[in-house]
Enzyme design. Structure first.
Site, PDB file in Angstrom:
ATOM      1  N   ARG A 187     -16.466 -19.945 -52.575  1.00 40.97           N
ATOM      2  CA  ARG A 187     -16.758 -20.728 -53.761  1.00 40.97           C
ATOM      3  C   ARG A 187     -17.807 -20.031 -54.623  1.00 40.97           C
ATOM      4  O   ARG A 187     -18.205 -20.546 -55.658  1.00 40.97           O
ATOM      5  CB  ARG A 187     -17.275 -22.076 -53.326  1.00 40.97           C
ATOM      6  CG  ARG A 187     -16.732 -23.193 -54.148  1.00 40.97           C
ATOM      7  CD  ARG A 187     -17.138 -24.475 -53.516  1.00 40.97           C
ATOM      8  NE  ARG A 187     -16.081 -24.933 -52.660  1.00 40.97           N
ATOM      9  CZ  ARG A 187     -15.773 -26.205 -52.517  1.00 40.97           C
ATOM     10  NH1 ARG A 187     -16.435 -27.115 -53.145  1.00 40.97           N
ATOM     11  NH2 ARG A 187     -14.798 -26.555 -51.724  1.00 40.97           N
TER      12      ARG A 187
ATOM     13  N   ARG B 274      -9.132 -41.226 -55.916  1.00 44.05           N
ATOM     14  CA  ARG B 274      -8.915 -40.703 -54.554  1.00 44.05           C
ATOM     15  C   ARG B 274      -9.457 -41.658 -53.486  1.00 44.05           C
ATOM     16  O   ARG B 274     -10.542 -42.224 -53.607  1.00 44.05           O
ATOM     17  CB  ARG B 274      -9.596 -39.347 -54.392  1.00 44.05           C
ATOM     18  CG  ARG B 274      -9.547 -38.874 -52.932  1.00 44.05           C
ATOM     19  CD  ARG B 274      -9.837 -37.419 -52.758  1.00 44.05           C
ATOM     20  NE  ARG B 274     -11.140 -37.035 -53.235  1.00 44.05           N
ATOM     21  CZ  ARG B 274     -11.538 -35.775 -53.313  1.00 44.05           C
ATOM     22  NH1 ARG B 274     -10.708 -34.801 -52.993  1.00 44.05           N
ATOM     23  NH2 ARG B 274     -12.736 -35.493 -53.764  1.00 44.05           N
TER      24      ARG B 274
ATOM     25  N   ARG C 227     -20.375 -31.343 -59.364  1.00 46.49           N
ATOM     26  CA  ARG C 227     -19.443 -30.415 -58.724  1.00 46.49           C
ATOM     27  C   ARG C 227     -18.662 -29.615 -59.774  1.00 46.49           C
ATOM     28  O   ARG C 227     -18.448 -28.413 -59.616  1.00 46.49           O
ATOM     29  CB  ARG C 227     -18.468 -31.191 -57.827  1.00 46.49           C
ATOM     30  CG  ARG C 227     -19.044 -31.459 -56.439  1.00 46.49           C
ATOM     31  CD  ARG C 227     -18.539 -32.759 -55.857  1.00 46.49           C
ATOM     32  NE  ARG C 227     -17.133 -32.763 -55.541  1.00 46.49           N
ATOM     33  CZ  ARG C 227     -16.405 -33.876 -55.455  1.00 46.49           C
ATOM     34  NH1 ARG C 227     -16.942 -35.057 -55.693  1.00 46.49           N
ATOM     35  NH2 ARG C 227     -15.138 -33.808 -55.143  1.00 46.49           N
TER      36      ARG C 227
ATOM     37  N   LYS D  38      -6.297 -28.990 -54.198  1.00 48.69           N
ATOM     38  CA  LYS D  38      -6.362 -27.901 -53.203  1.00 48.69           C
ATOM     39  C   LYS D  38      -6.088 -28.440 -51.802  1.00 48.69           C
ATOM     40  O   LYS D  38      -5.260 -27.910 -51.079  1.00 48.69           O
ATOM     41  CB  LYS D  38      -7.763 -27.237 -53.193  1.00 48.69           C
ATOM     42  CG  LYS D  38      -8.186 -26.632 -54.504  1.00 48.69           C
ATOM     43  CD  LYS D  38      -9.545 -25.953 -54.385  1.00 48.69           C
ATOM     44  CE  LYS D  38     -10.703 -26.901 -54.077  1.00 48.69           C
ATOM     45  NZ  LYS D  38     -11.001 -27.870 -55.144  1.00 48.69           N
TER      46      LYS D  38
ATOM     47  N   ARG E  18     -14.551 -41.399 -51.009  1.00 50.67           N
ATOM     48  CA  ARG E  18     -15.482 -40.395 -50.481  1.00 50.67           C
ATOM     49  C   ARG E  18     -16.873 -40.583 -51.072  1.00 50.67           C
ATOM     50  O   ARG E  18     -17.001 -40.949 -52.237  1.00 50.67           O
ATOM     51  CB  ARG E  18     -14.957 -38.990 -50.838  1.00 50.67           C
ATOM     52  CG  ARG E  18     -14.642 -38.150 -49.638  1.00 50.67           C
ATOM     53  CD  ARG E  18     -13.853 -36.931 -49.971  1.00 50.67           C
ATOM     54  NE  ARG E  18     -14.594 -35.912 -50.710  1.00 50.67           N
ATOM     55  CZ  ARG E  18     -14.149 -34.685 -50.932  1.00 50.67           C
ATOM     56  NH1 ARG E  18     -12.963 -34.319 -50.467  1.00 50.67           N
ATOM     57  NH2 ARG E  18     -14.851 -33.823 -51.629  1.00 50.67           N
TER      58      ARG E  18
HETATM   59  P1  AP5 Z   1      -7.406 -33.219 -53.482  1.00 54.45           P
HETATM   60  O1  AP5 Z   1      -6.251 -32.519 -52.858  1.00 54.45           O
HETATM   61  O2  AP5 Z   1      -8.342 -33.982 -52.604  1.00 54.45           O
HETATM   62  O3  AP5 Z   1      -8.248 -32.222 -54.419  1.00 54.45           O
HETATM   63  P2  AP5 Z   1      -9.166 -30.990 -54.062  1.00 54.45           P
HETATM   64  O4  AP5 Z   1      -8.841 -29.923 -55.043  1.00 54.45           O
HETATM   65  O5  AP5 Z   1      -9.079 -30.651 -52.597  1.00 54.45           O
HETATM   66  O6  AP5 Z   1     -10.571 -31.583 -54.471  1.00 54.45           O
HETATM   67  P3  AP5 Z   1     -11.907 -31.818 -53.668  1.00 54.45           P
HETATM   68  O7  AP5 Z   1     -12.702 -32.811 -54.457  1.00 54.45           O
HETATM   69  O8  AP5 Z   1     -11.639 -32.163 -52.217  1.00 54.45           O
HETATM   70  O9  AP5 Z   1     -12.555 -30.461 -53.740  1.00 54.45           O
HETATM   71  P4  AP5 Z   1     -14.017 -30.259 -53.508  1.00 54.45           P
HETATM   72  O10 AP5 Z   1     -14.067 -28.798 -53.692  1.00 54.45           O
HETATM   73  O11 AP5 Z   1     -14.940 -31.063 -54.335  1.00 54.45           O
HETATM   74  O12 AP5 Z   1     -14.267 -30.810 -52.038  1.00 54.45           O
HETATM   75  P5  AP5 Z   1     -14.397 -30.086 -50.650  1.00 54.45           P
HETATM   76  O13 AP5 Z   1     -13.951 -31.063 -49.652  1.00 54.45           O
HETATM   77  O14 AP5 Z   1     -13.790 -28.734 -50.645  1.00 54.45           O
HETATM   78  O15 AP5 Z   1      -6.824 -34.181 -54.626  1.00 54.45           O
HETATM   79  C1  AP5 Z   1      -7.664 -35.074 -55.312  1.00 54.45           C
HETATM   80  C2  AP5 Z   1      -6.928 -36.434 -55.507  1.00 54.45           C
HETATM   81  O16 AP5 Z   1      -5.798 -36.213 -56.339  1.00 54.45           O
HETATM   82  C3  AP5 Z   1      -6.386 -37.066 -54.205  1.00 54.45           C
HETATM   83  O17 AP5 Z   1      -6.482 -38.457 -54.274  1.00 54.45           O
HETATM   84  C4  AP5 Z   1      -4.917 -36.638 -54.181  1.00 54.45           C
HETATM   85  O18 AP5 Z   1      -4.105 -37.570 -53.483  1.00 54.45           O
HETATM   86  C5  AP5 Z   1      -4.594 -36.615 -55.668  1.00 54.45           C
HETATM   87  N1  AP5 Z   1      -3.590 -35.607 -56.029  1.00 54.45           N
HETATM   88  C6  AP5 Z   1      -3.475 -34.343 -55.537  1.00 54.45           C
HETATM   89  N2  AP5 Z   1      -2.434 -33.702 -56.122  1.00 54.45           N
HETATM   90  C7  AP5 Z   1      -1.915 -34.592 -57.022  1.00 54.45           C
HETATM   91  C8  AP5 Z   1      -0.825 -34.509 -57.950  1.00 54.45           C
HETATM   92  N3  AP5 Z   1      -0.079 -33.413 -58.066  1.00 54.45           N
HETATM   93  N4  AP5 Z   1      -0.591 -35.593 -58.730  1.00 54.45           N
HETATM   94  C9  AP5 Z   1      -1.355 -36.718 -58.630  1.00 54.45           C
HETATM   95  N5  AP5 Z   1      -2.384 -36.860 -57.757  1.00 54.45           N
HETATM   96  C10 AP5 Z   1      -2.659 -35.798 -56.970  1.00 54.45           C
HETATM   97  O19 AP5 Z   1     -16.000 -29.879 -50.573  1.00 54.45           O
HETATM   98  C11 AP5 Z   1     -16.879 -30.982 -50.485  1.00 54.45           C
HETATM   99  C12 AP5 Z   1     -18.321 -30.488 -50.528  1.00 54.45           C
HETATM  100  O20 AP5 Z   1     -18.577 -29.624 -49.389  1.00 54.45           O
HETATM  101  C13 AP5 Z   1     -18.693 -29.623 -51.738  1.00 54.45           C
HETATM  102  O21 AP5 Z   1     -19.065 -30.410 -52.859  1.00 54.45           O
HETATM  103  C14 AP5 Z   1     -19.882 -28.829 -51.182  1.00 54.45           C
HETATM  104  O22 AP5 Z   1     -21.055 -29.606 -51.109  1.00 54.45           O
HETATM  105  C15 AP5 Z   1     -19.433 -28.548 -49.753  1.00 54.45           C
HETATM  106  N6  AP5 Z   1     -18.673 -27.282 -49.633  1.00 54.45           N
HETATM  107  C16 AP5 Z   1     -17.380 -27.157 -49.237  1.00 54.45           C
HETATM  108  N7  AP5 Z   1     -17.016 -25.869 -49.241  1.00 54.45           N
HETATM  109  C17 AP5 Z   1     -18.102 -25.169 -49.659  1.00 54.45           C
HETATM  110  C18 AP5 Z   1     -18.337 -23.784 -49.908  1.00 54.45           C
HETATM  111  N8  AP5 Z   1     -17.381 -22.855 -49.702  1.00 54.45           N
HETATM  112  N9  AP5 Z   1     -19.561 -23.410 -50.344  1.00 54.45           N
HETATM  113  C19 AP5 Z   1     -20.558 -24.314 -50.528  1.00 54.45           C
HETATM  114  N10 AP5 Z   1     -20.400 -25.651 -50.332  1.00 54.45           N
HETATM  115  C20 AP5 Z   1     -19.171 -26.071 -49.904  1.00 54.45           C
END
Ligand code: AP5
Length: 223
Positions: free
Chosen positions: A86, A123, A166, A10, A155
């Site tokens: 979410r 990652r 998660r 994402k 991270r």
């Molecule tokens: P990446 O693009 O980082 O994946 P992502 O889908 O963004 O995954 P996240 O782990 O960041 O999502 P998340 O929801 O856990 O974290 P968030 O920061 O939103 O890609 C992952 C890896 O794969 C990278 O190394 C990338 O380079 C690689 N990659 C990507 N595409 C690829 C491809 N096509 N081929 C190969 N490799 C690839 O949230 C963090 C925390 O914040 C949550 O756990 C929660 O505690 C809190 N939070 C955030 N938003 C909310 C909300 N709305 N409500 C409640 N809590 C929240």
């Protein structure tokens, strides 16, 4: 808005979409990490939950996202929303925030769990600007961000335990949004496997088909 399991790409795709369409990237995760880094009160409250892979409260998230969505750049140009909503409650609160406007489209990036686990374990991120890397596509200089020269690290919430939590919360709290947005006729499912460039091409094609007319003009501008 882009949905998908943790590690579905994402963040990676939203950054690319914001460059492609020249619109702000609004990421709840990035905003929370910035608040943690600046030691803002909100960040201190959120940090423990984030490190454990728990969700931060709906009210706190929507207050933060609501403030961002009220900014003039977002109002003027539109936005790519990443990581929010979410939960169904957040989705309902978002509808209220945007009314009388609505989201244009919700993209669900579909990636099987075994692949997201592999991506998350590999990652690496820049602590300063948040640029994503992975073990297989590292920065040019080991541990140093290509974009800003910041330190590139793993991270805090990319531990086996937090990732498991998660993904569990995704199934319970976030997956029901697929039904919510399908019913609203906003959902487009896109294959998120393969190289990031290939995924971007698929996503852009779906968005253009949905939002642009045959002459490449936004549908909203048609007479
Ligand atoms: P990446 O693009 O980082 O994946 P992502 O889908 O963004 O995954 P996240 O782990 O960041 O999502 P998340 O929801 O856990 O974290 P968030 O920061 O939103 O890609 C992952 C890896 O794969 C990278 O190394 C990338 O380079 C690689 N990659 C990507 N595409 C690829 C491809 N096509 N081929 C190969 N490799 C690839 O949230 C963090 C925390 O914040 C949550 O756990 C929660 O505690 C809190 N939070 C955030 N938003 C909310 C909300 N709305 N409500 C409640 N809590 C929240």
């Amino acid at each position: 808005m882009v949905l998908g399991k943790q590690g579905a790409g994402k963040g990676t795709q939203c950054v690319r979409l914001s460059h492609h369409y020249v619109v702000p990237h609004v990421s709840s995760g990035d905003m929370l990490r910035a608040a943690v880094k600046s030691r803002a009160e909100l960040g201190l409250r959120a940090q423990v939950l984030m490190d454990q892979g728990e969700l931060v409260s709906d009210e706190l998230i929507m207050e933060m996202v609501g403030q961002r969505l009220a900014q003039p750049d977002v109002r003027l140009r539109g936005f790519v929303l990443d990581g929010c909503p979410r939960t169904i409650t957040q989705a309902e609160m978002l509808d209220e925030l945007l009314a009388p406007e609505t989201l244009d489209l919700v993209i669900d990036l579909e990636v099987p769990t075994h692949l997201v686990l592999r991506r998350l374990a590999a990652r690496r991120v820049c602590v300063d600007c948040g640029t994503n890397y992975s073990v297989s596509s590292p920065p040019a200089l080991k541990g140093i961000c290509d974009v800003c020269g910041g330190e590139v690290v793993q991270r805090e919430d990319d531990t086996e335990e937090a990732i498991g939590r998660r993904l569990e919360l995704y199934e319970r709290q976030t997956a029901p949004l697929l039904h919510f947005y399908r019913r609203a006729n906003l959902l487009a499912i896109v294959n998120g496997t393969g190289a990031a460039d290939a995924v971007t091409r698929r996503v852009v094609r779906v968005i253009d088909e949905h939002l642009m007319d045959d002459r490449g003009r936004p549908r909203s501008e048609r007479a």
